[in-house]
Design a protein around this motif. Structure first.
Motif, PDB file in Angstrom:
ATOM      1  N   GLU A   1     -61.064  23.212 -16.262  1.00 44.59           N
ATOM      2  CA  GLU A   1     -61.638  21.988 -16.810  1.00 44.59           C
ATOM      3  C   GLU A   1     -62.920  21.614 -16.069  1.00 44.59           C
ATOM      4  OE1 GLU A   1     -60.182  17.431 -17.037  1.00 44.59           O
ATOM      5  OE2 GLU A   1     -58.756  18.918 -17.790  1.00 44.59           O
ATOM      6  N   SER A   2     -62.940  21.830 -14.759  1.00 46.19           N
ATOM      7  CA  SER A   2     -64.141  21.486 -13.997  1.00 46.19           C
ATOM      8  C   SER A   2     -65.286  22.448 -14.279  1.00 46.19           C
ATOM      9  CB  SER A   2     -63.827  21.450 -12.502  1.00 46.19           C
ATOM     10  OG  SER A   2     -63.515  22.749 -12.038  1.00 46.19           O
ATOM     11  N   SER A   3     -64.973  23.674 -14.699  1.00 44.68           N
ATOM     12  CA  SER A   3     -66.033  24.647 -14.965  1.00 44.68           C
ATOM     13  C   SER A   3     -66.563  24.593 -16.396  1.00 44.68           C
ATOM     14  CB  SER A   3     -65.550  26.058 -14.644  1.00 44.68           C
ATOM     15  OG  SER A   3     -64.529  26.438 -15.541  1.00 44.68           O
ATOM     16  N   VAL A   4     -65.841  23.929 -17.317  1.00 38.78           N
ATOM     17  CA  VAL A   4     -66.267  23.836 -18.712  1.00 38.78           C
ATOM     18  C   VAL A   4     -67.231  22.651 -18.855  1.00 38.78           C
ATOM     19  CG1 VAL A   4     -65.451  23.373 -21.064  1.00 38.78           C
ATOM     20  CG2 VAL A   4     -64.150  24.869 -19.577  1.00 38.78           C
ATOM     21  N   PRO A   5     -68.355  22.850 -19.553  1.00 34.16           N
ATOM     22  CA  PRO A   5     -69.296  21.734 -19.756  1.00 34.16           C
ATOM     23  C   PRO A   5     -68.618  20.574 -20.493  1.00 34.16           C
ATOM     24  CG  PRO A   5     -70.261  23.815 -20.483  1.00 34.16           C
ATOM     25  CD  PRO A   5     -68.839  24.091 -20.134  1.00 34.16           C
ATOM     26  N   GLU A   6     -69.036  19.366 -20.188  1.00 33.58           N
ATOM     27  CA  GLU A   6     -68.417  18.145 -20.733  1.00 33.58           C
ATOM     28  C   GLU A   6     -68.415  18.099 -22.259  1.00 33.58           C
ATOM     29  OE1 GLU A   6     -66.267  14.829 -20.798  1.00 33.58           O
ATOM     30  OE2 GLU A   6     -66.726  15.956 -19.001  1.00 33.58           O
ATOM     31  N   PRO A   7     -69.506  18.402 -22.952  1.00 34.70           N
ATOM     32  CA  PRO A   7     -69.466  18.319 -24.425  1.00 34.70           C
ATOM     33  C   PRO A   7     -68.458  19.299 -25.036  1.00 34.70           C
ATOM     34  CG  PRO A   7     -71.742  18.508 -23.668  1.00 34.70           C
ATOM     35  CD  PRO A   7     -70.846  18.679 -22.476  1.00 34.70           C
ATOM     36  N   LEU A   8     -68.377  20.498 -24.454  1.00 34.46           N
ATOM     37  CA  LEU A   8     -67.441  21.498 -24.970  1.00 34.46           C
ATOM     38  C   LEU A   8     -65.999  21.064 -24.728  1.00 34.46           C
ATOM     39  CD1 LEU A   8     -67.090  24.241 -26.307  1.00 34.46           C
ATOM     40  CD2 LEU A   8     -67.221  25.278 -24.050  1.00 34.46           C
ATOM     41  N   ALA A   9     -65.726  20.495 -23.559  1.00 32.53           N
ATOM     42  CA  ALA A   9     -64.387  20.007 -23.244  1.00 32.53           C
ATOM     43  C   ALA A   9     -63.985  18.886 -24.195  1.00 32.53           C
ATOM     44  CB  ALA A   9     -64.332  19.526 -21.799  1.00 32.53           C
ATOM     45  N   GLU A  10     -64.926  18.003 -24.499  1.00 30.28           N
ATOM     46  CA  GLU A  10     -64.642  16.886 -25.418  1.00 30.28           C
ATOM     47  C   GLU A  10     -64.312  17.400 -26.812  1.00 30.28           C
ATOM     48  OE1 GLU A  10     -63.685  13.235 -26.332  1.00 30.28           O
ATOM     49  OE2 GLU A  10     -64.307  13.832 -24.328  1.00 30.28           O
ATOM     50  N   ARG A  11     -65.052  18.407 -27.281  1.00 28.99           N
ATOM     51  CA  ARG A  11     -64.792  18.975 -28.618  1.00 28.99           C
ATOM     52  C   ARG A  11     -63.426  19.680 -28.642  1.00 28.99           C
ATOM     53  NH1 ARG A  11     -67.038  17.767 -33.094  1.00 28.99           N
ATOM     54  NH2 ARG A  11     -67.742  19.784 -33.780  1.00 28.99           N
ATOM     55  N   GLY A  12     -63.075  20.344 -27.534  1.00 29.71           N
ATOM     56  CA  GLY A  12     -61.771  21.003 -27.455  1.00 29.71           C
ATOM     57  C   GLY A  12     -60.632  19.988 -27.510  1.00 29.71           C
TER      58      GLY A  12
ATOM     59  N   GLN B   1     -60.787  17.067 -28.944  1.00 31.18           N
ATOM     60  CA  GLN B   1     -60.744  16.550 -30.319  1.00 31.18           C
ATOM     61  C   GLN B   1     -60.019  17.531 -31.236  1.00 31.18           C
ATOM     62  OE1 GLN B   1     -64.821  15.894 -31.379  1.00 31.18           O
ATOM     63  NE2 GLN B   1     -64.938  13.893 -30.335  1.00 31.18           N
ATOM     64  N   ALA B   2     -60.308  18.830 -31.067  1.00 26.19           N
ATOM     65  CA  ALA B   2     -59.663  19.843 -31.911  1.00 26.19           C
ATOM     66  C   ALA B   2     -58.156  19.883 -31.641  1.00 26.19           C
ATOM     67  CB  ALA B   2     -60.279  21.216 -31.652  1.00 26.19           C
ATOM     68  N   ALA B   3     -57.764  19.759 -30.379  1.00 26.84           N
ATOM     69  CA  ALA B   3     -56.336  19.745 -30.055  1.00 26.84           C
ATOM     70  C   ALA B   3     -55.662  18.517 -30.659  1.00 26.84           C
ATOM     71  CB  ALA B   3     -56.142  19.767 -28.543  1.00 26.84           C
ATOM     72  N   GLY B   4     -56.347  17.380 -30.628  1.00 23.95           N
ATOM     73  CA  GLY B   4     -55.778  16.159 -31.223  1.00 23.95           C
ATOM     74  C   GLY B   4     -55.600  16.307 -32.722  1.00 23.95           C
ATOM     75  N   VAL B   5     -56.571  16.901 -33.401  1.00 23.76           N
ATOM     76  CA  VAL B   5     -56.474  17.127 -34.852  1.00 23.76           C
ATOM     77  C   VAL B   5     -55.318  18.076 -35.144  1.00 23.76           C
ATOM     78  CG1 VAL B   5     -57.643  18.188 -36.825  1.00 23.76           C
ATOM     79  CG2 VAL B   5     -58.887  16.624 -35.330  1.00 23.76           C
ATOM     80  N   ALA B   6     -55.189  19.119 -34.337  1.00 26.42           N
ATOM     81  CA  ALA B   6     -54.109  20.088 -34.559  1.00 26.42           C
ATOM     82  C   ALA B   6     -52.747  19.443 -34.363  1.00 26.42           C
ATOM     83  CB  ALA B   6     -54.271  21.273 -33.612  1.00 26.42           C
ATOM     84  N   ARG B   7     -52.629  18.521 -33.397  1.00 30.08           N
ATOM     85  CA  ARG B   7     -51.344  17.834 -33.181  1.00 30.08           C
ATOM     86  C   ARG B   7     -51.009  16.880 -34.326  1.00 30.08           C
ATOM     87  NH1 ARG B   7     -53.236  16.922 -27.743  1.00 30.08           N
ATOM     88  NH2 ARG B   7     -52.502  18.633 -26.486  1.00 30.08           N
TER      89      ARG B   7
END
Length: 135
Positions: free
Chosen positions: A90-101, A103-109
């Motif tokens: 999580e610390s190595s992933v850029p913030e915008p990409l982490a936020e989109r991930g 959001q995608a996990a929330g949609v999938a749930r």
């Protein structure tokens, strides 16, 4: 010492001899009573077996407790390592990409059926394309 012809002494000797002979006969009868001895041996063996089974149960329970404790420890270590790895990623992933991930996990749930249908469709499309290229 008493005289050998003394009637009272002879009676006492005779009674003592009868008593000893009676005991000897009883002991021999016990030794020769094979079914009773076999039955006693069966009971004795059954008692030993019961004691061993009880001891084995206690050992099994103790081993089960130890195994459960070790499994819980291993689970705790695995959970800790997973959390550490997730934090590192999580610390190595850029913030915008982490936020989109997220959001995608929330949609999938919230919508698991459409997401699963999309995944199956994507897999079918990849399979179809791979077969088409081989031909």
């Amino acid at each position: 010492m008493t005289e050998p012809n003394d009637p009272k002494a002879l009676r006492n000797d005779r009674e003592q001899a009868r008593q000893e002979l009676s005991e000897t006969v009883a002991e021999l009868a016990d030794k020769l009573d094979v079914p009773a001895r076999a039955k006693d041996k069966v009971h004795e063996t059954a008692e030993v077996a019961k004691e061993r089974v009880t001891a084995a149960k206690f050992q099994t329970l103790a081993a089960g407790d130890q195994a459960r404790d070790k499994a819980e420890q291993a689970q705790a270590v695995a959970k800790e390592k997973t959390l550490q790895a997730a934090e590192k990623i999580e610390s190595s992933v850029p913030e915008p990409l982490a936020e989109r991930g997220k959001q995608a996990a929330g949609v999938a749930r919230r919508n698991p059926v459409p997401v699963a249908a999309g995944a199956v469709s994507a897999a079918a499309l990849i399979w179809w394309l791979a077969r088409r290229r081989r031909s």
